[in-house]
Design a protein around this motif. Structure first.
Motif, PDB file in Angstrom:
ATOM      1  N   PHE A 147      -5.862   9.077  -5.954  1.00 56.14           N
ATOM      2  CA  PHE A 147      -5.154   7.831  -5.252  1.00 56.14           C
ATOM      3  C   PHE A 147      -5.550   8.257  -3.984  1.00 56.14           C
ATOM      4  N   LEU A 148      -5.944   7.082  -3.382  1.00 55.79           N
ATOM      5  CA  LEU A 148      -6.413   6.966  -1.754  1.00 55.79           C
ATOM      6  C   LEU A 148      -5.539   6.674  -1.289  1.00 55.79           C
ATOM      7  N   PHE A 149      -4.785   7.487  -0.661  1.00 59.59           N
ATOM      8  CA  PHE A 149      -3.232   7.170   0.289  1.00 59.59           C
ATOM      9  C   PHE A 149      -3.637   7.218   1.756  1.00 59.59           C
ATOM     10  N   ASP A 150      -4.321   6.325   2.368  1.00 58.89           N
ATOM     11  CA  ASP A 150      -4.910   6.466   3.523  1.00 58.89           C
ATOM     12  C   ASP A 150      -4.438   5.171   4.301  1.00 58.89           C
ATOM     13  N   ALA A 151      -4.544   5.130   5.698  1.00 52.39           N
ATOM     14  CA  ALA A 151      -4.565   4.512   6.769  1.00 52.39           C
ATOM     15  C   ALA A 151      -5.494   4.638   7.759  1.00 52.39           C
ATOM     16  N   SER A 152      -5.288   3.160   8.551  1.00 50.00           N
ATOM     17  CA  SER A 152      -6.484   2.854   9.720  1.00 50.00           C
ATOM     18  C   SER A 152      -5.509   3.800  10.944  1.00 50.00           C
ATOM     19  N   ASN A 153      -6.531   5.194  11.910  1.00 48.66           N
ATOM     20  CA  ASN A 153      -6.302   5.479  12.353  1.00 48.66           C
ATOM     21  C   ASN A 153      -5.501   6.342  12.143  1.00 48.66           C
ATOM     22  N   THR A 211       0.389   0.896   0.567  1.00 48.64           N
ATOM     23  CA  THR A 211       1.671   1.942  -0.080  1.00 48.64           C
ATOM     24  C   THR A 211       1.628   0.873  -1.046  1.00 48.64           C
ATOM     25  N   GLU A 212       2.076  -0.662  -0.689  1.00 43.62           N
ATOM     26  CA  GLU A 212       1.733  -1.564  -1.044  1.00 43.62           C
ATOM     27  C   GLU A 212       1.357  -1.285  -3.109  1.00 43.62           C
ATOM     28  N   THR A 213       0.286  -0.649  -2.298  1.00 43.73           N
ATOM     29  CA  THR A 213      -0.970  -0.567  -4.110  1.00 43.73           C
ATOM     30  C   THR A 213      -0.119   0.125  -4.708  1.00 43.73           C
ATOM     31  N   PHE A 214       0.260   1.286  -4.032  1.00 39.89           N
ATOM     32  CA  PHE A 214       0.766   2.545  -4.640  1.00 39.89           C
ATOM     33  C   PHE A 214       2.229   2.224  -5.160  1.00 39.89           C
TER      34      PHE A 214
END
Length: 334
Positions: free
Chosen positions: A96-102, A55-58
């Motif tokens: 953009f890779l907008f992923d998150a762990s789990n 999120t911060e990178t975006f």
């Protein structure tokens, strides 16, 4: 009486000073990288909150790059590199890779809604669904590794920061963290300190773990020999024995479908190929196909991707070659 008060002060000032230094260390080192602003989150000492990093990178880079194409999902999205995905997209796509762990359906849903509210274009989407992860939570979680960025969740910034401070003051954490600062990495710090460097592309948020890929590619026998106990013997294809998509999950999926329709999004829903070879429950699959007609691609169960154990880093994460194969297939079909 004065001597008594002075004695009390002498004994209390030491823990007060130590406590202040302890909190100052938290602010100075910022172990979780959630207090200060960073242009690059690469080479983290502590396993990061990937949702926060994404999120911060975006937020930092979108004014410059104007992203319009997104990959959503858990850490298994590592197999889908934005630079490779771009080859399948129309000219002008900015992935953009907008992923998150789990990552959960809640996390995917809140990100897509937030992007829509921000006026961000959703021209292309690759949405990765995993039967063992995606539908487990329909709300935020009380865990510093997985809690969602407050700007996206709309929840309290104070509660968010408090969760990280609580994690910091745990002896198991700070003993290892400051031990690392003094001694460098030691085996007893494992699971708290990041042993090998991780890099993040500052443009599209791609995750790179070069040490792992280099070992798998150049010395596969050595790598998989060390993982011998991880790749257990499977008993063939099974079907998930419980329905995962209930009322709240269905409502979120419906809203996601509505937003895609609003943006005329070219999207693909990928059901992850996992080593366990468990097939999606037919009721869940039918619902996904109803909500996202002709956009659901099922790679679960026993197939050419899941059968070969060297398609996986370990039993949970599949390799980039699998992601490439999936993208070639779904973008070649009309």
């Amino acid at each position: 009486m004065r001597r008594f008060i002075w004695t009390i002060l002498k004994f209390s000032i030491v823990p007060f000073v130590v406590g202040c230094l302890f909190l100052l260390g938290y602010w100075y080192f910022d172990p979780f990288k959630v207090l200060h602003t960073y242009s690059d989150f690469s080479k983290p000492v502590i396993v990061p909150n990937r949702d926060y990093v994404s999120t911060e990178t975006f937020i930092r880079n979108n004014p410059h790059y104007h992203y319009n194409s997104f990959i959503f999902g858990s850490s298994r999205t590592m197999a889908f590199k934005p630079a490779r995905w771009r080859k399948h997209l129309p000219q002008g796509a900015e992935p953009f890779l907008f992923d998150a762990s789990n990552e959960s359906i809640y996390g995917i849903y809140t990100k897509i809604k937030w992007l829509d509210r921000q006026g961000v274009e959703l021209k292309n989407v690759l949405l990765i669904i995993c039967h063992d992860r995606t539908f487990t939570h329909t709300s935020n979680v009380d865990n510093h590794l997985y809690i969602k960025h407050p700007k996206v969740s709309g929840e309290s910034e104070l509660d968010f920061q408090t969760l990280f401070l609580k994690a910091y003051i745990q002896p198991d954490f700070w003993i290892r963290y400051y031990g690392y600062q003094l001694l460098g990495y030691q085996n007893w710090m494992k699971s708290y300190i990041q042993e090998k460097p991780i890099y993040y592309d500052t443009r599209n948020n791609t995750i790179y773990m070069p040490f792992q890929e280099r070992l798998v590619s150049r010395q596969p026998e050595e790598y998989y020999q060390g993982k011998k106990g991880v790749f257990y013997k499977r008993k063939g294809q099974k079907t998930d024995n419980s329905i995962l998509i209930e009322y709240r999950q269905e409502k979120m999926l419906q809203e996601i479908a509505d937003i895609f329709k609003k943006h005329h999004t070219d999207y693909k829903i990928i059901l992850s190929p996992l080593y366990e070879q468990v097939k999606f429950h037919p009721t869940d699959l039918a619902l996904l196909q109803k909500l996202f007609p002709k956009r659901v691609y099922d790679f679960t169960g026993k197939n050419g991707l899941t059968e070969y154990y060297q398609n996986f880093y370990e039993q949970s994460h599949y390799r980039t070659g699998v992601g490439d194969a999936i993208m070639r297939k779904v973008y070649s079909e009309k």
